[in-house]
Design a protein around this motif. Structure first.
Motif, PDB file in Angstrom:
ATOM      1  N   SER A  71       0.823  -1.212   0.000  1.00 50.10           N
ATOM      2  CA  SER A  71       0.000   0.000   0.000  1.00 50.10           C
ATOM      3  C   SER A  71       0.855   1.259   0.000  1.00 50.10           C
ATOM      4  O   SER A  71       0.407   2.311  -0.483  1.00 50.10           O
ATOM      5  N   ARG A  73       3.362   1.851  -1.770  1.00 47.74           N
ATOM      6  CA  ARG A  73       3.752   2.148  -3.160  1.00 47.74           C
ATOM      7  C   ARG A  73       2.538   2.290  -4.079  1.00 47.74           C
ATOM      8  O   ARG A  73       2.659   2.201  -5.288  1.00 47.74           O
ATOM      9  N   GLY A  74       1.352   2.443  -3.517  1.00 46.82           N
ATOM     10  CA  GLY A  74       0.169   2.669  -4.326  1.00 46.82           C
ATOM     11  C   GLY A  74      -0.582   1.421  -4.719  1.00 46.82           C
ATOM     12  O   GLY A  74      -1.436   1.470  -5.617  1.00 46.82           O
ATOM     13  N   GLN A  95      -3.566  -3.513  -6.392  1.00 46.14           N
ATOM     14  CA  GLN A  95      -4.580  -2.926  -5.517  1.00 46.14           C
ATOM     15  C   GLN A  95      -5.468  -3.957  -4.829  1.00 46.14           C
ATOM     16  O   GLN A  95      -5.814  -3.808  -3.665  1.00 46.14           O
TER      17      GLN A  95
END
Length: 327
Positions: A71, A73-74, A95
């Motif tokens: 999370s 790092r996106g 994700q």
């Protein structure tokens, strides 16, 4: 047209030659078509065996794995090559952490199933309208031909987008996609069938059937449809790769198959923002889609060449022209 088996004398005695055996002989002479048929067969087996394959891996296409996502790092998957491991053979989805292998094999079910169902709808509607227009009287021909012209003139993607936007969300999306594609894109086949029917109804055996008192339905079933099989099968084989591309495009535009149902087009929709951080998420569905469309196209070309002895393959690699000539 004489469809009775022919008997040819050879060194091994009398050989019965049928149209079916001639077709398979011509098709086997084309190496590219055989390889394409093997690829298509393998994809179909993978789609049918999706539950078994995912059970062997121990995953399913809908379960989230947040522990495999970074999370900070996106939402990029943790680990090398998108999180590939013994538990996740192709890694996980950014994700969400859903298993990519499971989504790919279940996506094959949706993408191939929609393409096949849409092709069947196109063949049924196109053959029915084309035969009725070609064999009917002048008024029937005019009405059906103008309706076909309208269908052909409709922009497929725009009309499909409009139809799918107004259908209630509770309707099964894969079934809806197949129906929309099939009911919007049958015009080309109807024109081909109409032209062939006009030619066939002038032949002696069709005229004799009409003079003997046969009805239109019986003549169409006994005399016209068998003669129309070759062009219809050829066109249908070339429609399948187009339909699978249209399904992917509709899903990519967000009006096709909806999550969490997996399809290759829907996976591409979610992957368009991850091509730099997690390129494998884009490459896997794009790769299988490319291979599937290419295999279906090559197979369709091989079927077209095998059904029409006057035709030559548009694909010069691996067509086995010498063996095809002997066949």
């Amino acid at each position: 047209m004489d469809r009775r088996p022919r008997r040819l004398a050879g060194r091994r005695g009398v050989v019965v030659v049928t149209e079916r055996s001639v077709f398979w002989g011509r098709l086997r002479a084309q190496r590219a078509a055989l390889v394409a048929a093997g690829v298509v067969g393998l994809l179909v087996v993978v789609a049918l065996a999706a539950p078994l394959l995912t059970a062997l891996e121990g995953q399913d296409p809908t379960t989230y794995h947040p522990d495999l996502i970074d999370s900070a790092r996106g939402g990029v998957p943790v680990g090398p090559l998108g999180g590939i491991s013994g538990e996740h053979w192709l890694g996980v989805e950014p994700q969400t952490g859903r298993d990519l292998f499971a989504r790919l094999v279940y996506g094959a079910r949706v993408s191939l199933g929609v393409a096949l169902a849409a092709t069947v709808v196109q063949v049924i509607v196109g053959v029915a309208v084309g035969t009725a227009a070609g064999f009917g009287n002048r008024w029937v021909d005019q009405v059906l031909s103008r309706a076909t012209d309208v269908i052909v003139a409709l922009p497929l993607m725009v009309f499909a987008l409009a139809l799918m936007a107004v259908v209630p969300s509770g309707f099964p999306r894969p079934v809806l996609v197949a129906l929309v594609i099939g009911l919007v894109a049958w015009g080309g086949l109807a024109k081909i069938v109409r032209a062939q029917t006009i030619t066939l109804k002038e032949l002696d055996h069709v005229a004799a059937a009409r003079l003997s008192g046969w009805g239109a339905v019986r003549i169409a079933r006994r005399e016209l449809l068998p003669a129309l099989a070759a062009p219809v099968i050829t066109y249908a084989a070339l429609l399948a790769p187009v339909n699978i591309t249209v399904e992917a495009a509709l899903s990519f535009l967000g009006v096709g198959v909806k999550p969490p149902t997996a399809s290759w087009g829907q996976m591409l929709t979610s992957a368009d923002v991850w091509y730099q951080a997690a390129p494998q998420y884009l490459l896997y569905p794009a790769g299988v889609l490319f291979v599937t469309v290419l295999a279906l196209t090559v197979l369709g070309d091989g079927v077209r060449t095998a059904l029409d002895p006057r035709a030559t393959s548009r694909l010069r690699i691996g067509t086995g022209r010498k063996r095809e000539a002997r066949a």
